[in-house]
Design a protein around this motif. Structure first.
Motif, mmCIF file in Angstrom:
data_model
loop_
_atom_site.group_PDB
_atom_site.id
_atom_site.type_symbol
_atom_site.label_atom_id
_atom_site.label_comp_id
_atom_site.label_asym_id
_atom_site.label_seq_id
_atom_site.Cartn_x
_atom_site.Cartn_y
_atom_site.Cartn_z
ATOM 1 N N TRP A 101 0.838 -1.233 -0.034
ATOM 2 C CA TRP A 101 0.208 -0.079 -0.164
ATOM 3 C C TRP A 101 0.999 1.207 -0.112
ATOM 4 C CZ3 TRP A 101 -4.690 0.439 -1.557
ATOM 5 C CH2 TRP A 101 -5.822 -0.977 -1.450
ATOM 6 N N ILE A 102 1.700 1.343 0.806
ATOM 7 C CA ILE A 102 2.755 2.275 0.904
ATOM 8 C C ILE A 102 3.205 2.928 -0.462
ATOM 9 C CG2 ILE A 102 4.892 1.160 1.382
ATOM 10 C CD1 ILE A 102 5.450 3.492 3.597
ATOM 11 N N THR A 105 0.284 4.080 -3.119
ATOM 12 C CA THR A 105 -0.408 5.361 -2.912
ATOM 13 C C THR A 105 0.905 6.480 -2.970
ATOM 14 O OG1 THR A 105 -0.169 4.874 -0.244
ATOM 15 C CG2 THR A 105 -2.301 4.272 -1.745
ATOM 16 N N TYR A 106 2.031 6.303 -2.787
ATOM 17 C CA TYR A 106 3.037 7.241 -2.902
ATOM 18 C C TYR A 106 2.889 8.366 -3.781
ATOM 19 C CZ TYR A 106 7.691 9.353 -1.898
ATOM 20 O OH TYR A 106 8.560 10.405 -1.830
ATOM 21 N N MET A 109 -0.545 10.230 1.624
ATOM 22 C CA MET A 109 -0.792 9.280 2.797
ATOM 23 C C MET A 109 -1.695 10.043 3.688
ATOM 24 S SD MET A 109 1.974 7.775 5.537
ATOM 25 C CE MET A 109 1.958 8.812 7.166
ATOM 26 N N SER A 118 4.516 13.434 0.610
ATOM 27 C CA SER A 118 6.053 13.608 0.406
ATOM 28 C C SER A 118 6.524 14.082 -1.029
ATOM 29 C CB SER A 118 6.417 11.914 0.379
ATOM 30 O OG SER A 118 5.920 11.511 1.649
ATOM 31 N N LEU A 139 -6.085 5.297 -1.261
ATOM 32 C CA LEU A 139 -5.677 6.023 -0.014
ATOM 33 C C LEU A 139 -6.536 5.536 1.122
ATOM 34 C CD1 LEU A 139 -4.501 9.415 -1.258
ATOM 35 C CD2 LEU A 139 -3.163 7.898 0.134
ATOM 36 N N ARG A 142 -5.906 1.894 1.725
ATOM 37 C CA ARG A 142 -4.799 1.710 2.721
ATOM 38 C C ARG A 142 -5.175 2.153 4.088
ATOM 39 N NH1 ARG A 142 0.675 5.392 2.263
ATOM 40 N NH2 ARG A 142 1.446 4.756 4.053
ATOM 41 N N GLN A 143 -5.673 3.136 4.359
ATOM 42 C CA GLN A 143 -6.089 3.464 5.674
ATOM 43 C C GLN A 143 -6.748 2.609 6.422
ATOM 44 O OE1 GLN A 143 -8.678 6.911 6.300
ATOM 45 N NE2 GLN A 143 -6.905 7.990 7.767
ATOM 46 N N GLU A 146 -4.703 -0.384 7.211
ATOM 47 C CA GLU A 146 -3.628 -0.105 8.257
ATOM 48 C C GLU A 146 -4.238 -0.229 9.665
ATOM 49 O OE1 GLU A 146 -1.648 3.277 6.799
ATOM 50 O OE2 GLU A 146 -0.204 2.360 5.564
#
Length: 180
Positions: A101-102, A105-106, A109, A118, A139, A142-143, A146
């Motif tokens: 996921w990180i 979605t980079y 976040m 970022s 996103l 992913r949230q 996580e």
């Protein structure tokens, strides 16, 4: 909590298009490319590559003392060479369809109700409304993933006793005692 439409609108105003430059996969500082992976992500990468856990990940580098001589950490990170993620091959991600996921979605976040951005050369580029909506949906997924992972780790941690003198990783599937 931010919704997909609100996030998509913000992404549209920021703009983004991945340039496939691989900079996000390269190490520019001590932990600049530290990629945390959940247990489900790790299993997917293992299935896709045929690699073993210890070939793919290493424990998150910060350990907490348990008071009995044992130490624990609560996350796995993709292994890295001195220069980059081990899956960066010829400037491309060799596990792109199975990336965590990180990575997916980079450079964005979600932290609570904040959109964190970022540094990335692709920022400011034109993004279509459908691409912004897809990125926003990722996103949000992913949230949620996580948050679920963290809740499972918390539950396992409550029920786990760190073995004296051992180093362990506690993830959403249980405690793994590290060799050495």
């Amino acid at each position: 909590m931010l919704g997909v439409d609100e996030i998509a609108e913000r992404l549209g105003s920021i703009g983004f298009c991945c340039r496939e430059c691989g900079r996000c996969c390269q190490r520019v500082g001590e932990d600049s490319n530290l990629v945390l992976v959940g247990a489900a992500e790790l299993r997917e990468i293992m299935a896709a590559t045929g690699m073993k856990r210890e070939e793919i990940v290493e424990p998150y580098p910060e350990f907490i003392r348990a008071g009995n001589g044992g130490e624990y950490t609560l996350a796995w990170c993709l292994r890295r060479t001195l220069d980059a993620c081990i899956f960066l091959k010829d400037g491309r991600c060799s596990i792109y369809e199975h990336r965590p996921w990180i990575c997916r979605t980079y450079p964005f976040m979600l932290v609570d109700d904040d959109l964190i951005i970022s540094e990335c050369p692709g920022l400011g580029a034109s993004i279509s409304p459908s691409a912004a909506r897809d990125a926003a949906a990722d996103l949000c997924r992913r949230q949620a993933a996580e948050a679920e992972e963290e809740a499972e780790i918390r539950e396992i941690f409550r029920e786990t006793e760190i073995p004296p003198g051992k180093r362990v990783v506690i993830d959403s599937e249980g405690m793994k005692v590290l060799d050495g």
